[in-house]
Design a protein around this motif. Structure first.
Motif: not given
Length: 304
Positions: A70-98
């Protein structure tokens, strides 16, 4: 799996994998995060990665991840894309993080091949399809066999890339010929980025689109020069600057993210604090990083 159109023209160049700054009380240091983001914006990056490898993602709570995105998105304000790492060895946890990253405003997610299990290729394919079906965000795949045990095989990558929701690959497999080998099999708008600073010049020269980088945190301007030099066919110039960054690249590879955080602390951008099991550098390693930073600063003075 439903195919959703996603523009990937922005996924190019050197994209920094940002460290997570902590304050003296081991809380997220949002002021330092702002400094890191603004410095990258000033250098003209197209995107930033948060909550991933350099960000010590496994040590972050869900609430902290949400706060950082949230903070990165607010700081950047559309001047660049914000990519979030959401990987997990659990598919369900990866889905939740995404889904949490999407709710926090991320522009895309970076999702790694499930580690430890060593799933079959059909399992890896099903894992990423399930994530894709849970979100409307573009997904960047992350293949790093040295850390995950399992690899993302070329055939599986090609199958996944049939959906435009998969917009790119962070390629940590170390095969610089992969972009050229797969160029006729992948969509023309699918982006392949090196996951290693050490082979980035060769990877881009072989048809890659950039690098998700540790070095770009420390020297974003030089990394942009390296990228533009390769794209313009000035390989000698690109290799010259890459060679000048070689000592720092070696330090970061051996001891990241501790070395990265210490380097940025020398530039007065953040504290060097880490979370266990990552510990701070010993004195010899600190001296090596300081020497590398001094070398980069001398390059900057020579260019003035």
């Amino acid at each position: 799996m439903t195919s959703r159109p996603n523009d990937s023209a922005w996924l190019t160049g050197y994209i920094p994998d940002l460290p997570t700054p902590f304050d003296e009380a081991d809380r997220i240091d949002l002021k330092a995060l702002e400094r890191l983001c603004e410095r990258q914006i000033a250098a003209g990056v197209s995107a930033l990665v948060v909550c991933e490898t350099a960000g010590e993602a496994p040590t972050l709570s869900d609430a902290e991840r949400d706060m950082i995105v949230r903070a990165a998105v607010e700081i950047v304000q559309g001047r660049a894309r914000v990519i979030a790492g959401t990987g997990s060895n659990s598919t369900n946890k990866a889905i939740e993080a995404t889904q949490r990253a999407e709710a926090a405003g991320a522009d895309a997610v970076l999702s790694v091949v499930p580690c430890h299990h060593g799933p079959m290729q059909n399992g890896i394919y099903a894992h990423f399809c399930a994530i894709a079906n849970s979100t409307g965000l573009p997904i960047i795949l992350h293949d790093v066999p040295a850390r995950t045990v399992g690899e993302l095989a070329d055939e599986t990558l090609v199958r996944l890339a049939e959906s435009k929701q998969f917009v790119g690959l962070k390629d940590g497999a170390g095969d610089i010929r992969r972009p050229m080998r797969l160029s006729s099999l992948l969509r023309s708008d699918f982006r392949s980025l090196s996951g290693h600073d050490g082979n980035a010049v060769a990877y881009i020269a072989e048809g890659g689109d950039g690098c998700i980088s540790l070095l770009a945190n420390v020297s974003p301007d030089l990394c942009q020069i390296i990228f533009s030099s390769v794209r313009q066919g000035r390989l000698q110039t690109a290799r010259y600057f890459q060679a000048r960054l070689a000592l720092l690249e070696s330090c970061l590879t051996k001891e990241s993210p501790a070395a990265l955080k210490y380097a940025l602390s020398l530039l007065n951008l953040m504290r060097p604090g880490t979370r266990l099991p990552i510990v701070q550098l010993d004195e010899d390693a600190m001296d090596e990083v300081a020497k590398a930073i001094a070398g980069i600063e001398s390059i900057g003075r020579a260019r003035l």
